[in-house]
Scaffold this active site. Structure first.
Site, PDB file in Angstrom:
ATOM      1  N   LEU A  39       3.719  -0.713 -12.894  1.00 36.18           N
ATOM      2  CA  LEU A  39       3.023   0.459 -12.369  1.00 36.18           C
ATOM      3  C   LEU A  39       3.139   0.436 -10.853  1.00 36.18           C
ATOM      4  O   LEU A  39       3.136  -0.637 -10.243  1.00 36.18           O
ATOM      5  CB  LEU A  39       1.536   0.430 -12.758  1.00 36.18           C
ATOM      6  CG  LEU A  39       1.176   0.521 -14.243  1.00 36.18           C
ATOM      7  CD1 LEU A  39      -0.341   0.487 -14.406  1.00 36.18           C
ATOM      8  CD2 LEU A  39       1.756   1.768 -14.887  1.00 36.18           C
ATOM      9  N   ASP A  40       3.221   1.618 -10.259  1.00 35.18           N
ATOM     10  CA  ASP A  40       3.196   1.693  -8.804  1.00 35.18           C
ATOM     11  C   ASP A  40       1.922   1.030  -8.285  1.00 35.18           C
ATOM     12  O   ASP A  40       0.883   1.043  -8.963  1.00 35.18           O
ATOM     13  CB  ASP A  40       3.225   3.155  -8.343  1.00 35.18           C
ATOM     14  CG  ASP A  40       4.490   3.879  -8.750  1.00 35.18           C
ATOM     15  OD1 ASP A  40       5.498   3.204  -9.026  1.00 35.18           O
ATOM     16  OD2 ASP A  40       4.453   5.125  -8.802  1.00 35.18           O
ATOM     17  N   LYS A  41       1.975   0.491  -7.100  1.00 34.00           N
ATOM     18  CA  LYS A  41       0.831  -0.213  -6.526  1.00 34.00           C
ATOM     19  C   LYS A  41      -0.419   0.658  -6.510  1.00 34.00           C
ATOM     20  O   LYS A  41      -1.539   0.184  -6.770  1.00 34.00           O
ATOM     21  CB  LYS A  41       1.165  -0.681  -5.105  1.00 34.00           C
ATOM     22  CG  LYS A  41       0.068  -1.480  -4.441  1.00 34.00           C
ATOM     23  CD  LYS A  41       0.494  -1.969  -3.059  1.00 34.00           C
ATOM     24  CE  LYS A  41      -0.627  -2.765  -2.391  1.00 34.00           C
ATOM     25  NZ  LYS A  41      -0.218  -3.269  -1.050  1.00 34.00           N
TER      26      LYS A  41
ATOM     27  N   VAL B  67      -1.317   2.987  -8.528  1.00 31.58           N
ATOM     28  CA  VAL B  67      -1.689   3.455  -9.865  1.00 31.58           C
ATOM     29  C   VAL B  67      -2.467   2.362 -10.595  1.00 31.58           C
ATOM     30  O   VAL B  67      -2.136   1.183 -10.494  1.00 31.58           O
ATOM     31  CB  VAL B  67      -0.434   3.848 -10.667  1.00 31.58           C
ATOM     32  CG1 VAL B  67      -0.787   4.260 -12.093  1.00 31.58           C
ATOM     33  CG2 VAL B  67       0.310   4.970  -9.955  1.00 31.58           C
TER      34      VAL B  67
END
Length: 215
Positions: A57-59, A61
Site C-alpha cells: 500500500l502507498d505510505k 494509505v
C-alpha cells in the site's frame, strides 16, 4: 508506532499474516520489520524470520496488507495476484459528487515522475465503484480494484475530477487528518495451502481514529 499489537493483526497462521497498516507508514521496510518482530515474539522464533509482502500500500494509505510466511505461500499468492484471483475492496472519501451511484472507470496509465499519469501508451487500468454516502460536497465510495497499477485508484479518481481527500499530489484541496482518505477495507482469496476461502475485513467508520475527517 514502534510495535504491532494484537489488534493490528487481522489473520495469522503458519503460512500467512494479514496486518492492518496505519496511514503514514511504509509497507517496506517499516511495516515488514514490525510484523517480523511480532512473529518472533508471538511464536518465540529465534534467528531470521521469512516474511514477504504479497502486495504494498502507498505510505499515505491505510488498511490490509497480506504477508507470506513461507516461500510456497508467496509463490502461490503471487500467481493469484497475476491471475486476478485476489479481490481487493477499498473505501475512499473523495471531493465532489460522482454522476452515477455505481460505475466502472477505465484509463491507460503510465508510471511518471513519482505519480501515475494518463497516456494512450499506458497500461489498461480498471476499477469499479459504488457510492456509499454523499455528504457536504464529498462522496464515500466502495471501490473494487480490478487491476493493480501504481497509484491507480488515486490517479483514476483525480482524472474524473474527484480526488481522494487529503491527496495533494493528485489535486485534492481538502485536508485529511492522517495520510489520505483511502483505506484497504477487505480482501478475499483462496488460502494458498488449505484452499479455504478467506474473507478478511477491517472496515473503519468514517469518523474512526485513523479513518477520520469526513466532512
Amino acid at each position: 508506532m514502534n510495535h504491532l499489537d494484537n489488534e493490528n493483526i487481522v489473520y495469522s497462521d503458519n503460512h500467512l499474516l494479514v496486518v492492518e497498516k496505519p496511514a503514514e507508514m511504509a509497507t517496506q521496510p517499516d511495516l515488514t520489520g514490525l510484523a517480523k518482530a511480532w512473529i518472533k515474539k508471538k511464536y518465540n522464533k529465534p534467528g531470521n524470520v521469512f516474511l514477504h509482502a504479497v502486495h504494498r500500500l502507498d505510505k499515505s494509505v491505510s488498511g490490509l496488507v497480506v504477508f507470506a510466511r513461507t516461500s510456497k505461500a508467496l509463490s502461490r499468492l503471487q500467481e493469484m495476484m497475476r491471475d486476478r484471483k485476489i479481490v481487493k475492496i477499498y473505501h475512499a472519501w473523495v471531493e465532489g459528487e460522482l454522476p452515477a451511484e455505481q460505475g466502472r472507470l477505465v484509463h491507460h496509465l503510465i508510471h511518471g515522475n513519482f505519480r501515475a499519469e494518463a497516456s494512450k501508451d499506458g497500461k489498461e487500468s480498471i476499477l469499479e465503484f459504488q457510492v456509499l454516502k454523499r455528504e457536504k460536497g464529498s462522496t464515500l465510495l466502495e471501490i473494487h480494484l480490478i487491476t493493480g497499477r501504481y497509484h491507480q485508484i488515486r490517479a483514476q479518481l483525480s482524472l474524473i475530477g474527484c480526488p481522494v481527500l487529503g491527496d495533494e499530489k493528485y489535486g485534492s484541496k481538502r485536508p485529511w487528518k492522517k495520510g489520505i482518505a483511502l483505506h484497504h477495507a477487505e480482501i478475499r482469496f483462496e488460502h494458498p495451502v488449505t484452499k479455504e476461502l478467506l474473507v478478511l475485513k477491517r472496515i473503519r467508520k468514517s469518523t474512526g481514529p485513523d479513518f477520520e475527517g469526513a466532512p
